[in-house]
Design an enzyme around this catalytic site. Sequence first.
Site, PDB file in Angstrom:
ATOM      1  N   ARG A  82      -3.645   5.413   8.466  1.00 24.88           N
ATOM      2  CA  ARG A  82      -3.931   6.661   8.591  1.00 24.88           C
ATOM      3  C   ARG A  82      -5.252   7.024   9.435  1.00 24.88           C
ATOM      4  NH1 ARG A  82      -1.578   5.342   4.298  1.00 24.88           N
ATOM      5  NH2 ARG A  82       0.197   6.568   3.305  1.00 24.88           N
ATOM      6  N   HIS A 107       0.634   5.690  11.013  1.00 27.98           N
ATOM      7  CA  HIS A 107       1.284   4.713  11.989  1.00 27.98           C
ATOM      8  C   HIS A 107       1.853   4.969  13.482  1.00 27.98           C
ATOM      9  CE1 HIS A 107       1.201   2.253   8.640  1.00 27.98           C
ATOM     10  NE2 HIS A 107       2.546   2.696   7.901  1.00 27.98           N
ATOM     11  N   HIS A 181       5.054  -4.527   9.881  1.00 31.84           N
ATOM     12  CA  HIS A 181       5.188  -3.968   8.642  1.00 31.84           C
ATOM     13  C   HIS A 181       6.587  -4.442   7.857  1.00 31.84           C
ATOM     14  CE1 HIS A 181       5.541  -0.564   5.748  1.00 31.84           C
ATOM     15  NE2 HIS A 181       4.291   0.031   6.515  1.00 31.84           N
ATOM     16  N   ASP A 252      -1.708   0.576  -2.631  1.00 30.01           N
ATOM     17  CA  ASP A 252      -1.774   1.247  -1.014  1.00 30.01           C
ATOM     18  C   ASP A 252      -3.037   1.283  -0.624  1.00 30.01           C
ATOM     19  OD1 ASP A 252      -0.710   2.328   1.406  1.00 30.01           O
ATOM     20  OD2 ASP A 252       0.429   3.908   0.413  1.00 30.01           O
ATOM     21  N   GLU A 315      -0.179  -5.835   5.362  1.00 30.13           N
ATOM     22  CA  GLU A 315      -0.314  -5.486   6.652  1.00 30.13           C
ATOM     23  C   GLU A 315      -1.638  -5.858   7.149  1.00 30.13           C
ATOM     24  OE1 GLU A 315       0.803  -0.863   6.947  1.00 30.13           O
ATOM     25  OE2 GLU A 315       1.157  -1.731   5.015  1.00 30.13           O
TER      26      GLU A 315
HETATM   27  C1  GLA Z   1       1.905   1.819   5.142  1.00 33.56           C
HETATM   28  C2  GLA Z   1       1.199   2.808   4.159  1.00 33.56           C
HETATM   29  C3  GLA Z   1       1.950   3.546   3.007  1.00 33.56           C
HETATM   30  C4  GLA Z   1       3.286   3.749   3.376  1.00 33.56           C
HETATM   31  C5  GLA Z   1       4.001   2.969   4.017  1.00 33.56           C
HETATM   32  C6  GLA Z   1       5.395   3.304   4.423  1.00 33.56           C
HETATM   33  O1  GLA Z   1       1.885   0.699   4.211  1.00 33.56           O
HETATM   34  O2  GLA Z   1      -0.118   2.516   3.817  1.00 33.56           O
HETATM   35  O3  GLA Z   1       1.243   4.527   2.560  1.00 33.56           O
HETATM   36  O4  GLA Z   1       3.224   4.905   4.557  1.00 33.56           O
HETATM   37  O5  GLA Z   1       3.195   2.301   5.298  1.00 33.56           O
HETATM   38  O6  GLA Z   1       6.105   3.953   3.543  1.00 33.56           O
END
Ligand code: GLA
Length: 350
Positions: A82, A107, A181, A252, A315
């Site tokens: 983000r 993304h 991813h 997350d 990731e």
């Molecule tokens: C990443 C983001 C998550 C989500 C996934 C896809 O991992 O950090 O918040 O957006 O991608 O769903």
Amino acid sequence: MTTIAEDLFGTLPDGRPVRRWTVRDGSGAGFSVMELGATILTLDVPDRHGAVADVVLGFDDPSRYLTESPYCGAVVGRVANRIAGGRFTLGGKACQLACNNGPNSLHGGTIGFDKRLWSGTSVTSAEGRGVRFTLTSPDGEEGYPGTVEVSVTYVWTEDQRLIVDYAVTSSAPTPFNISQHSYWNLAGAGTSALDHLLRIEADRYLPVDETLIPTGELAPVAGTPFDFRVAKPIGRDIEIDDIQLRHGGGYDHNLVPNGSGLRAVAELSDPASGRQMTLATDQPGLQLYSGNFLDGTIIGKGGTLYPHRSAVVLETQHFPDSPNQPHFPDAILRPEWPLASRTIFAFSVA
Ligand code: GLA
């Protein structure tokens, strides 16, 4: 002997064909990838009895990757994760990106690298055999400055490592953060991944606000649910009443792996099958995403339903919102300093 086969995976709604490559070693292990998003479609590895299973989520038809895939298996960029408000200032110039995730850019924007058709070719190197994908991201694409030339090379080694090499140049300074991813479920898709054991060598993590933008603090994991320094089931602490877990709907968050340069940062294992994966990277950050947005409505490969938290995404990347957080490691790609970066997924059995 590792073989590579090329075929047509499918056709996009606008008629563009999407090629696929399948790389397989003598034991039947290996992976397949397609040109759309330079996406990993399948990854087959043996369990402790030698039974091979596909351990990544995905779809049987390329069109579904355009419309409903939550970035399954894709390469994400130009900036993975983000950027707050979709805004940053570079060289005194303000740039505004599309906000495709609440108030933020996620993304790479509306048409990120995951939705672009890359150009693939098979490769053989000293380390193994695989596929190289290249892509040109033109100046101004998704609001980013500079023309960026990207290559992503996947190579399968005899000892069942998937090496991912990124090589990138830009004609002008631009924020850049590329990641892979894939959604992992080492038991094979369709079951919860919360029993998987996860170890992450990170003393610190990045707390976030309610829109998942880092607050800027590098907080100690000690005494928090983010402490994976000793292997634990992903689900063990996920329901703890913790403000950070509430913001993410689970994990997350970006952890800050200890050390620098190419180093082992995480180990994921499925006690039932014995399959395990070690992750190494030269990147400063590791986003741990526990599949919280998988809401149980997605039907993936072979008609398999993907339940809530039925996979984990690891990731390797720069810290989220780096362009707006000057004390984070510099995530600006500059013409005079091309990017060469490596991430390795190594498979074995316990
Ligand atoms: C990443 C983001 C998550 C989500 C996934 C896809 O991992 O950090 O918040 O957006 O991608 O769903």
